[in-house]
Design a protein around this motif. Structure first.
Motif, PDB file in Angstrom:
ATOM      1  N   GLN A   1      73.473  56.479   9.232  1.00  0.00           N
ATOM      2  CA  GLN A   1      73.091  57.222   8.037  1.00  0.00           C
ATOM      3  C   GLN A   1      71.643  57.691   8.141  1.00  0.00           C
ATOM      4  OE1 GLN A   1      74.376  55.491   4.339  1.00  0.00           O
ATOM      5  NE2 GLN A   1      72.756  56.467   3.154  1.00  0.00           N
ATOM      6  N   SER A   2      70.775  56.826   8.633  1.00  0.00           N
ATOM      7  CA  SER A   2      69.362  57.180   8.783  1.00  0.00           C
ATOM      8  C   SER A   2      69.185  58.325   9.772  1.00  0.00           C
ATOM      9  CB  SER A   2      68.564  55.953   9.254  1.00  0.00           C
ATOM     10  OG  SER A   2      68.660  54.899   8.312  1.00  0.00           O
ATOM     11  N   VAL A   3      69.916  58.254  10.889  1.00  0.00           N
ATOM     12  CA  VAL A   3      69.844  59.318  11.889  1.00  0.00           C
ATOM     13  C   VAL A   3      70.310  60.640  11.291  1.00  0.00           C
ATOM     14  CG1 VAL A   3      70.838  60.161  14.054  1.00  0.00           C
ATOM     15  CG2 VAL A   3      70.035  57.800  13.887  1.00  0.00           C
ATOM     16  N   TYR A   4      71.346  60.593  10.470  1.00  0.00           N
ATOM     17  CA  TYR A   4      71.856  61.816   9.833  1.00  0.00           C
ATOM     18  C   TYR A   4      70.769  62.443   8.947  1.00  0.00           C
ATOM     19  CZ  TYR A   4      74.887  65.062   7.356  1.00  0.00           C
ATOM     20  OH  TYR A   4      75.443  66.206   6.835  1.00  0.00           O
ATOM     21  N   PHE A   5      70.105  61.612   8.140  1.00  0.00           N
ATOM     22  CA  PHE A   5      69.062  62.137   7.258  1.00  0.00           C
ATOM     23  C   PHE A   5      67.913  62.738   8.064  1.00  0.00           C
ATOM     24  CE2 PHE A   5      70.664  59.078   3.875  1.00  0.00           C
ATOM     25  CZ  PHE A   5      71.208  60.082   3.101  1.00  0.00           C
ATOM     26  N   LEU A   6      67.536  62.067   9.153  1.00  0.00           N
ATOM     27  CA  LEU A   6      66.458  62.576   9.997  1.00  0.00           C
ATOM     28  C   LEU A   6      66.849  63.897  10.651  1.00  0.00           C
ATOM     29  CD1 LEU A   6      65.254  59.280  11.718  1.00  0.00           C
ATOM     30  CD2 LEU A   6      63.975  60.666  10.067  1.00  0.00           C
ATOM     31  N   LYS A   7      68.090  63.957  11.114  1.00  0.00           N
ATOM     32  CA  LYS A   7      68.583  65.156  11.783  1.00  0.00           C
ATOM     33  C   LYS A   7      68.556  66.362  10.853  1.00  0.00           C
ATOM     34  CE  LYS A   7      72.654  66.926  14.240  1.00  0.00           C
ATOM     35  NZ  LYS A   7      74.055  66.623  14.685  1.00  0.00           N
ATOM     36  N   HIS A   8      68.833  66.130   9.569  1.00  0.00           N
ATOM     37  CA  HIS A   8      68.934  67.239   8.616  1.00  0.00           C
ATOM     38  C   HIS A   8      67.721  67.309   7.687  1.00  0.00           C
ATOM     39  CE1 HIS A   8      73.040  68.260   9.768  1.00  0.00           C
ATOM     40  NE2 HIS A   8      73.282  66.970   9.821  1.00  0.00           N
ATOM     41  N   ALA A   9      66.662  66.622   8.071  1.00  0.00           N
ATOM     42  CA  ALA A   9      65.427  66.711   7.281  1.00  0.00           C
ATOM     43  C   ALA A   9      64.834  68.111   7.433  1.00  0.00           C
ATOM     44  CB  ALA A   9      64.430  65.664   7.753  1.00  0.00           C
ATOM     45  N   SER A  10      64.168  68.570   6.398  1.00  0.00           N
ATOM     46  CA  SER A  10      63.503  69.873   6.439  1.00  0.00           C
ATOM     47  C   SER A  10      62.225  69.754   5.632  1.00  0.00           C
ATOM     48  CB  SER A  10      64.396  70.959   5.845  1.00  0.00           C
ATOM     49  OG  SER A  10      64.610  70.733   4.458  1.00  0.00           O
ATOM     50  N   ALA A  11      61.345  70.705   5.829  1.00  0.00           N
ATOM     51  CA  ALA A  11      60.084  70.690   5.081  1.00  0.00           C
ATOM     52  C   ALA A  11      60.351  70.748   3.580  1.00  0.00           C
ATOM     53  CB  ALA A  11      59.221  71.869   5.518  1.00  0.00           C
TER      54      ALA A  11
ATOM     55  N   SER B   1      69.637  73.402  -0.552  1.00  0.00           N
ATOM     56  CA  SER B   1      68.564  73.211   0.428  1.00  0.00           C
ATOM     57  C   SER B   1      67.631  72.058   0.050  1.00  0.00           C
ATOM     58  CB  SER B   1      67.756  74.495   0.581  1.00  0.00           C
ATOM     59  OG  SER B   1      67.208  74.904  -0.661  1.00  0.00           O
ATOM     60  N   TYR B   2      67.714  71.578  -1.200  1.00  0.00           N
ATOM     61  CA  TYR B   2      66.927  70.421  -1.629  1.00  0.00           C
ATOM     62  C   TYR B   2      67.708  69.122  -1.497  1.00  0.00           C
ATOM     63  CZ  TYR B   2      64.013  73.949  -3.986  1.00  0.00           C
ATOM     64  OH  TYR B   2      63.217  75.024  -4.273  1.00  0.00           O
ATOM     65  N   LEU B   3      69.026  69.219  -1.645  1.00  0.00           N
ATOM     66  CA  LEU B   3      69.868  68.026  -1.708  1.00  0.00           C
ATOM     67  C   LEU B   3      69.957  67.309  -0.370  1.00  0.00           C
ATOM     68  CD1 LEU B   3      72.999  69.023  -3.834  1.00  0.00           C
ATOM     69  CD2 LEU B   3      71.107  67.534  -4.507  1.00  0.00           C
ATOM     70  N   GLN B   4      69.969  65.975  -0.442  1.00  0.00           N
ATOM     71  CA  GLN B   4      70.222  65.151   0.727  1.00  0.00           C
ATOM     72  C   GLN B   4      71.550  64.417   0.622  1.00  0.00           C
ATOM     73  OE1 GLN B   4      66.329  62.911   0.749  1.00  0.00           O
ATOM     74  NE2 GLN B   4      66.445  63.422   2.918  1.00  0.00           N
TER      75      GLN B   4
ATOM     76  N   MET C   1      82.248  72.417   2.264  1.00  0.00           N
ATOM     77  CA  MET C   1      81.202  73.314   1.766  1.00  0.00           C
ATOM     78  C   MET C   1      79.839  72.621   1.740  1.00  0.00           C
ATOM     79  SD  MET C   1      83.197  75.177  -1.391  1.00  0.00           S
ATOM     80  CE  MET C   1      81.684  75.865  -2.038  1.00  0.00           C
ATOM     81  N   ALA C   2      79.828  71.361   1.332  1.00  0.00           N
ATOM     82  CA  ALA C   2      78.562  70.619   1.278  1.00  0.00           C
ATOM     83  C   ALA C   2      78.132  70.149   2.659  1.00  0.00           C
ATOM     84  CB  ALA C   2      78.704  69.433   0.334  1.00  0.00           C
ATOM     85  N   SER C   3      79.090  69.686   3.463  1.00  0.00           N
ATOM     86  CA  SER C   3      78.766  69.172   4.796  1.00  0.00           C
ATOM     87  C   SER C   3      78.139  70.249   5.672  1.00  0.00           C
ATOM     88  CB  SER C   3      80.031  68.633   5.469  1.00  0.00           C
ATOM     89  OG  SER C   3      80.553  67.528   4.756  1.00  0.00           O
ATOM     90  N   GLU C   4      78.619  71.468   5.535  1.00  0.00           N
ATOM     91  CA  GLU C   4      78.098  72.563   6.352  1.00  0.00           C
ATOM     92  C   GLU C   4      76.639  72.876   6.055  1.00  0.00           C
ATOM     93  OE1 GLU C   4      80.870  75.666   5.542  1.00  0.00           O
ATOM     94  OE2 GLU C   4      82.317  75.002   7.062  1.00  0.00           O
ATOM     95  N   ARG C   5      76.126  72.369   4.937  1.00  0.00           N
ATOM     96  CA  ARG C   5      74.726  72.584   4.570  1.00  0.00           C
ATOM     97  C   ARG C   5      73.841  71.399   4.952  1.00  0.00           C
ATOM     98  NH1 ARG C   5      74.132  76.682   0.248  1.00  0.00           N
ATOM     99  NH2 ARG C   5      76.170  77.608  -0.141  1.00  0.00           N
ATOM    100  N   GLY C   6      74.398  70.458   5.716  1.00  0.00           N
ATOM    101  CA  GLY C   6      73.605  69.308   6.146  1.00  0.00           C
ATOM    102  C   GLY C   6      73.356  68.295   5.049  1.00  0.00           C
ATOM    103  N   ILE C   7      74.237  68.258   4.045  1.00  0.00           N
ATOM    104  CA  ILE C   7      74.125  67.293   2.951  1.00  0.00           C
ATOM    105  C   ILE C   7      75.025  66.103   3.266  1.00  0.00           C
ATOM    106  CG2 ILE C   7      74.447  66.920   0.470  1.00  0.00           C
ATOM    107  CD1 ILE C   7      74.186  70.006   0.150  1.00  0.00           C
ATOM    108  N   PHE C   8      74.515  64.902   3.133  1.00  0.00           N
ATOM    109  CA  PHE C   8      75.302  63.695   3.348  1.00  0.00           C
ATOM    110  C   PHE C   8      76.317  63.589   2.216  1.00  0.00           C
ATOM    111  CE2 PHE C   8      76.386  59.234   3.368  1.00  0.00           C
ATOM    112  CZ  PHE C   8      76.302  58.853   4.712  1.00  0.00           C
TER     113      PHE C   8
END
Length: 372
Positions: free
Chosen positions: A39-49, A123-126, A148-155
């Motif tokens: 889960q942590s790796v997923y959040f890091l992978k999809h982190a953005s400014a 783009s804000y949601l994690q 739809m949500a997964s394609e946006r990098g949202i867990f």
């Protein structure tokens, strides 16, 4: 042998050994599986400014609000829950969906509504939970909603009674990109299970679990992380060790023991467990019961998350099951206008002033251990 050729052979040998070592490490991690790490790796992978700065603003606004005792909301939510449907196939005794006791209508989330929300705040949601009331997989387009949500990098996560998971749907769930699947299993025998999960079949729960684990393995996917959720109540508390063993046998990623919310607890309730560790309520000297939560005038959820019902009503949290504290409705206003609007500001103000005066807060678990 020429000196250069010797070094070349030694280098290639070392390179091959390194490659073999990496493959061995990957194979090892595949068998071990560490859900927290994944889960942590997923959040890091999809982190953005944008997501990182939004999180910083959330924390700053929340703590400054606590300090000043006035609400300052400087960011969009990092996490939301969306209700796919209010329909449910079971009749659990402490669930308004199962008991069909809603005053609000039953229906299914429209794809366009979700799309509009994601366009505005995706783009804000994690983290996005596809659950509030009802059984999510009753929704005929549940897989499309998740994708739809997964394609946006949202867990993405959801909670299910697993009665609608078969070989076909299990494969679709894995391919949708769902990251976490919580399966409710409140007993290790049918007799105990059905005391709370009324009209339910334990065998269907187990078969659904087998199918999702098999599909994940077949498709060589790290997700979804699969958890058994055991709602600890008096009729099943003697099976805690048994469900842990069952979870290990079936290959789930963990067993979560959740404390139960009951509506009528003051004079006791047959669902309150005898083991105090798994109860949200404590017995007083006069024989009555009270919630363990001391209801501090603060709530992180009011700053970092919210709940959307299937028809777009925004409510403060999951304790507002009947949407009595509607902040606004998507379609009548934008998400941003509701989130930063006067109703939300007033609600956050009343919470910072006196949380105990808000009806949905009086039986709230914020500040107590929900996962025992």
């Amino acid at each position: 042998m020429h000196k250069v050729d010797k070094y070349k052979i030694e280098y290639q040998t070392a390179e091959n050994l390194t490659r073999v070592g990496i493959y061995a490490l990957v194979d090892y991690l595949w068998t071990v599986r560490n859900p927290i790490l994944e889960q942590s790796v997923y959040f890091l992978k999809h982190a953005s400014a944008k997501r990182l700065s939004n999180n910083a603003a959330l924390l700053a606004g929340y703590h400054y609000s606590r300090f000043r005792k006035k609400p300052y909301q400087w960011a969009m939510p990092a996490s939301i829950s969306i209700e796919p449907t209010t329909a449910c196939n079971l009749g659990c005794p402490e669930c308004p969906s199962g008991l069909k006791k809603f005053s609000r209508p039953t229906g299914n989330l429209q794809v366009d509504l979700l799309s509009n929300v994601l366009d505005e705040i995706g783009s804000y949601l994690q983290y996005l939970t596809f659950y509030f009331q009802g059984e999510p997989f009753i929704h005929p387009k549940m897989i499309s909603l998740i994708r739809m949500a997964s394609e946006r990098g949202i867990f993405t996560a959801t909670s299910t009674n697993a009665h609608f998971i078969n070989e076909r749907t299990a494969g679709e769930i894995v391919e949708s990109g769902l990251n976490q699947l919580i399966i409710s299993i409140d007993g290790t025998t049918q007799e105990v299970y059905e005391q709370y999960r009324r009209n339910g079949s334990l065998e269907k729960v187990l078969e659904g679990t087998r199918q999702i684990i098999a599909a994940r393995k077949k498709l060589r996917s790290r997700f979804p992380l699969v958890y058994f959720q055991f709602l600890v109540v008096k009729p099943n508390e003697h099976q805690i060790e048994e469900v842990e063993a069952l979870g290990k046998k079936m290959g789930v990623d963990g067993v979560l023991f959740k404390t139960a919310q009951v509506y009528d607890f003051k004079n006791g309730n047959p669902l309150i467990p005898t083991n105090d560790k798994y109860a949200r309520y404590k017995a007083e000297n006069d024989g009555t019961f009270s919630i363990k939560n001391n209801l501090l005038n603060q709530c992180w959820k009011m700053w970092q998350s919210c709940v959307l019902t299937w028809d777009g009503r925004m409510v403060p949290c999951c304790f507002d099951k009947d949407a009595t504290h509607e902040m606004g409705r998507i379609g009548d206003a934008s998400f941003r206008d509701i989130w930063f609007g006067e109703r939300y500001h007033a609600f956050r103000s009343s919470l910072l002033r006196s949380r105990s005066e808000i009806d949905i807060c009086k039986n709230c678990s914020e500040g107590t251990k929900v996962w025992a």
